[in-house]
Design a protein around this motif. Structure first.
Motif, short mmCIF file in Angstrom:
data_model
loop_
_atom_site.label_atom_id
_atom_site.label_comp_id
_atom_site.label_asym_id
_atom_site.label_seq_id
_atom_site.Cartn_x
_atom_site.Cartn_y
_atom_site.Cartn_z
N ALA A 1 -20.19 15.78 -3.89
CA ALA A 1 -18.99 15.52 -4.69
C ALA A 1 -18.52 14.10 -4.43
O ALA A 1 -18.80 13.52 -3.37
CB ALA A 1 -17.89 16.53 -4.36
N VAL A 2 -17.79 13.55 -5.40
CA VAL A 2 -17.22 12.21 -5.26
C VAL A 2 -15.74 12.33 -4.96
O VAL A 2 -15.00 13.07 -5.64
CB VAL A 2 -17.44 11.37 -6.54
N LEU A 3 -15.31 11.59 -3.95
CA LEU A 3 -13.92 11.57 -3.55
C LEU A 3 -13.34 10.18 -3.83
O LEU A 3 -13.93 9.16 -3.47
CB LEU A 3 -13.82 11.88 -2.05
N PHE A 4 -12.19 10.16 -4.50
CA PHE A 4 -11.50 8.91 -4.83
C PHE A 4 -10.44 8.63 -3.78
O PHE A 4 -9.69 9.53 -3.38
CB PHE A 4 -10.86 9.04 -6.22
N MET A 5 -10.36 7.37 -3.32
CA MET A 5 -9.35 6.95 -2.36
C MET A 5 -8.74 5.64 -2.84
O MET A 5 -9.44 4.79 -3.38
CB MET A 5 -9.97 6.76 -0.97
N SER A 6 -7.44 5.46 -2.65
CA SER A 6 -6.80 4.23 -3.12
C SER A 6 -5.97 3.60 -2.01
O SER A 6 -5.48 4.29 -1.10
CB SER A 6 -5.93 4.49 -4.35
N LYS A 7 -5.82 2.29 -2.12
CA LYS A 7 -4.96 1.53 -1.22
C LYS A 7 -4.24 0.47 -2.04
O LYS A 7 -4.84 -0.17 -2.90
CB LYS A 7 -5.76 0.87 -0.11
N THR A 8 -2.96 0.28 -1.78
CA THR A 8 -2.21 -0.78 -2.44
C THR A 8 -1.87 -1.84 -1.39
O THR A 8 -1.05 -1.60 -0.51
CB THR A 8 -0.92 -0.22 -3.08
N PRO A 9 -2.51 -3.00 -1.47
CA PRO A 9 -2.39 -4.01 -0.41
C PRO A 9 -1.02 -4.67 -0.23
O PRO A 9 -0.74 -5.14 0.88
CB PRO A 9 -3.43 -5.06 -0.80
N PRO A 10 -0.15 -4.80 -1.26
CA PRO A 10 1.10 -5.54 -1.01
C PRO A 10 1.91 -4.95 0.14
O PRO A 10 2.08 -3.73 0.22
CB PRO A 10 1.85 -5.39 -2.34
N PRO A 11 2.41 -5.79 1.04
CA PRO A 11 3.22 -5.29 2.15
C PRO A 11 4.62 -4.92 1.68
O PRO A 11 4.99 -5.16 0.53
CB PRO A 11 3.27 -6.49 3.11
N GLN A 12 5.41 -4.35 2.59
CA GLN A 12 6.82 -4.09 2.28
C GLN A 12 7.58 -5.41 2.30
O GLN A 12 7.16 -6.40 2.89
CB GLN A 12 7.40 -3.12 3.32
N ARG A 13 8.73 -5.41 1.66
CA ARG A 13 9.56 -6.62 1.64
C ARG A 13 10.03 -6.97 3.05
O ARG A 13 10.31 -6.09 3.87
CB ARG A 13 10.79 -6.43 0.75
N ASP A 14 10.10 -8.26 3.30
CA ASP A 14 10.61 -8.76 4.56
C ASP A 14 12.14 -8.69 4.53
O ASP A 14 12.77 -9.39 3.73
CB ASP A 14 10.14 -10.20 4.75
N PRO A 15 12.75 -7.85 5.37
CA PRO A 15 14.22 -7.71 5.30
C PRO A 15 14.98 -8.99 5.63
O PRO A 15 16.16 -9.12 5.30
CB PRO A 15 14.52 -6.60 6.32
N THR A 16 14.31 -9.93 6.29
CA THR A 16 14.97 -11.20 6.62
C THR A 16 14.83 -12.24 5.50
O THR A 16 15.33 -13.35 5.63
CB THR A 16 14.37 -11.80 7.92
N ASN A 17 14.14 -11.86 4.41
CA ASN A 17 13.92 -12.79 3.30
C ASN A 17 14.40 -12.16 2.00
O ASN A 17 13.61 -11.62 1.22
CB ASN A 17 12.43 -13.16 3.21
N PRO A 18 15.69 -12.21 1.73
CA PRO A 18 16.23 -11.54 0.53
C PRO A 18 15.74 -12.14 -0.78
O PRO A 18 15.86 -11.50 -1.82
CB PRO A 18 17.75 -11.72 0.68
N GLY B 1 -0.57 -9.48 -0.98
CA GLY B 1 -1.55 -8.40 -1.04
C GLY B 1 -2.91 -8.88 -1.49
O GLY B 1 -3.94 -8.41 -1.01
N ARG B 2 -2.92 -9.83 -2.42
CA ARG B 2 -4.19 -10.39 -2.89
C ARG B 2 -4.92 -11.11 -1.75
O ARG B 2 -6.14 -11.00 -1.60
CB ARG B 2 -3.93 -11.36 -4.04
N TYR B 3 -4.16 -11.82 -0.92
CA TYR B 3 -4.77 -12.51 0.22
C TYR B 3 -5.40 -11.50 1.17
O TYR B 3 -6.53 -11.68 1.63
CB TYR B 3 -3.73 -13.35 0.95
N GLU B 4 -4.68 -10.41 1.45
CA GLU B 4 -5.24 -9.37 2.33
C GLU B 4 -6.51 -8.78 1.72
O GLU B 4 -7.51 -8.56 2.43
CB GLU B 4 -4.22 -8.26 2.56
#
Length: 651
Positions: free
Chosen positions: A517-534, A545-548
């Protein structure tokens, strides 16, 4: 036929009725397409046709796919360093239309252009990848004598009843029968309906545990949500807050008027609402982030309360009596979601279009045989074709000439063995050109564009995505685990499900003990927002995320796949070293189109949004892609194709 009212329609109506939003109708498509004549022009092309080796068949490639080696280097040199070849060999070819980009939008544009001009136009499609389809790619496998496949990008047809007449008519002309496609799907294929129990895999400092149940219903206060929540490895007070939130036991915005409520849910981050009003902590916030990231590539730190609720996250019931009413009217826990799938996702739509545009390239004649149809890639660029498709060909310059023609220069990295060197620098001419690539590269392709239009084209930043298909030697582990889909908060891969369980024509995909069987897995690379950078926006996160994505080698993706599957399925006898047969990583650095977001984008007047200003025709060049609609769905790509062709025909 009346338009089916969907959950999203109703939620939109409830919210935007407060603001008086309106929608404009789409233009209808005209004539019927004439059949392509078999007596094609056989002009001299000075060797510009590609010579693909016999047996060239990209869908069978595994390892790193999507933005694969050989597909991006020329474009990066152009976009990052402004470098393109100094000289190009004039092929002597002249076309009625050249389309840059052979994704669904580019293929649909070629189809519409041919149809509207009598079916005898000479068309060339160029694509930088080694396969056609854009993000609509298939991953194909042969295991234990069985053909298996999964989607490597664009997944499904969502709510086709809400499509414009143009989009729906095109799909029907390709032979897609929506009712029969629905009947072909296994009821246990959770991604199509999301109304079946699935696993919530939650890894904490103390445990790694899967709780299986009807979680989508639970999130909205249906079913035995209290029992499900109480099985999670979370502190007791956190579970109590979740139970109250799911059930709508209180109005968390009771201090606000209806107008102020609407303003709040439009201007407040969903995670801030959950923390400040509901009282949840970071451990509970992650329960919803996984689901939101699957839709938007960012989580509740970047989405407004309204956007999160419209995407399916819980919270509507907790907004008072109107929220309870809206939940009961808009959410049917037995029919939470509607989508149609082919076995390879929307790659079948691309294959249907190519087979229609280039007769003889593939066997079969209906949607029932498209999954298993044999495609001869050597015929994509045959000299007798009216429509030619060249792979591994990256456009680097598009220029309106003084004689009214358009010159398109591209780098062809195809040799007789595939997409290896030597490269050829080629120039062709056309009466018209449609750019069906993504918006961000167009300012570099067309240096003569007005600077203001270039800035509009650069505004949207595409969402980076990683879609992985793995072949399990024995799919029975999923039966033992008790679910066919899992969302995985705090894990490296956030969403895991079977590839489409579809029985269509000669193709069959089921989860059977002892069979692959084929199993699908996903990942979304963008990090969470930096709370010190509004000032940080979702577009900034997409770039990070593209760089990662680009800096992560295949070996790391592979190691993380094995580690997570061992943790999740080890208790059911799974061992990755023994039980994994193949891994295909589809990395999409420029994935789905950017759509405007409440927290980061203003509300532009009609016709003044960046995607609308950026897509304006220039000379005999028009733009067709999902970016130009700011809408990352099949119908957006098709509608963009039709608009770009209309703009050509009005010249």
């Amino acid at each position: 036929m009346s338009k089916k009212i969907t959950r999203r329609d109703l939620l939109n109506g409830m919210a935007y009725s407060l603001a008086g939003a309106a929608m404009a109708p789409k233009t209808l498509l005209a004539d019927t397409m004439s059949k392509v004549s078999g007596n094609a022009h056989n002009e001299s092309v000075k060797g510009s046709q590609q010579n693909l080796s016999e047996g060239y068949y990209p869908p069978l490639k595994d390892g790193m796919r999507g933005s694969h080696k050989g597909s991006f280097e020329v474009a990066h040199e152009l976009a990052w360093r402004g470098k393109r070849p100094r000289q190009f060999d004039d092929s002597g070819e002249e076309y009625d239309l050249v389309v840059v980009g052979a994704g669904i939008s580019g293929l649909a544009a070629a189809y519409f252009y041919q149809k509207q001009n009598g079916g005898n136009q000479k068309i060339l499609l160029l694509d930088n990848h080694d396969d056609f389809g854009g993000h609509a790619k298939r991953n194909e496998f042969n295991s234990q004598g069985k053909m298996l496949m999964g989607f490597g990008g664009s997944q499904n047809i969502e709510h086709p009843d809400s499509y414009s007449p143009v989009s729906r008519e095109l799909l029907e002309e390709l032979g897609i029968d929506f009712e029969k496609l629905t009947q072909a799907m296994d009821p246990e294929f959770a991604l199509a309906k999301m109304n079946t129990p699935f696993g919530m895999f939650l890894e904490t400092d103390r445990s790694a545990k899967t709780v299986t149940g009807d979680w989508f219903a639970a999130w909205h206060g249906f079913g035995d949500y209290k029992t499900l929540v109480n099985q999670l490895d979370l502190p007791a007070d956190e579970k109590n807050r979740l139970v109250s939130f799911y059930g709508g036991e209180k109005d968390y915005l009771e201090d606000l008027s209806i107008f102020d409520k609407f303003e709040y849910i439009k201007t407040t981050a969903y995670n801030d609402f959950l923390k400040d009003r509901v009282g949840l902590t970071n451990k509970a916030l992650s329960l919803f982030d996984t689901f939101l990231r699957a839709n938007d590539s960012v989580g509740g730190d970047c989405l407004s309360v309204l956007e999160a609720i419209m995407s399916g996250a819980p919270g509507l019931r907790s907004l008072g009596p109107l929220g309870h009413l809206g939940t009961d009217l808009a959410i049917d826990p037995t029919d939470f979601y509607e989508a149609k799938y082919f076995p390879d996702g929307n790659a079948s739509i691309a294959r249907l279009l190519v087979r229609k545009l280039i007769p003889g390239v593939a066997t079969g004649n209906s949607m029932f045989d498209i999954a298993t149809a044999k495609f001869d890639y050597c015929k994509l660029d045959h000299p007798d074709n009216l429509v030619k498709l060249r792979l591994n060909s990256t456009a680097v310059n598009v220029e309106n000439l003084s004689d009214g023609q358009v010159a398109i220069s591209y780098v062809d990295k195809t040799s007789s063995q595939g997409y290896e060197t030597p490269q050829r620098n080629i120039r062709v001419k056309a009466k018209h050109c449609i750019l069906a690539c993504y918006n961000g590269i167009i300012p570099h392709l067309c240096p003569d564009l007005p600077e203001e239009q270039k800035e509009h084209l650069k505004y949207g930043v595409k969402c980076p995505l990683v879609y992985i298909n793995v072949v399990l030697r024995d799919g029975g582990v999923l039966n033992r685990a008790g679910a066919k889909m899992f969302i995985c908060p705090n894990s490296h891969y956030d969403w895991i499900a079977t590839a489409p369980l579809i029985n269509l024509g000669d193709y069959s995909a089921n989860v059977v003990d002892g069979e692959p069987a084929v199993l699908f897995m996903s990942k979304t690379p963008p990090p969470q927002r930096d709370p010190t950078n509004p000032q940080q926006t979702a577009r900034d996160l997409f770039r990070l995320g593209r760089y990662e994505l680009y800096s992560t080698p295949f070996s790391e993706y592979e190691a993380k796949v094995k580690q997570q599957l061992n943790t999740m399925f080890g208790p059911y006898g799974f061992d990755a070293e023994r039980d994994l047969e193949a891994i295909t990583v589809n990395r999409w650095s420029h994935g789905y189109a950017y759509h405007y977001m409440d927290l980061f984008d203003p509300e532009w007047p009609p016709g003044e949004a960046p995607h609308e200003l950026g897509r304006k025709p220039f000379g005999n060049v028009t733009i067709a892609n999902s970016d130009s609609e700011a809408y990352a769905y099949v119908n957006g790509a098709i509608d963009a194709a039709w608009r770009s062709v209309k703009e050509q025909l009005l010249k």
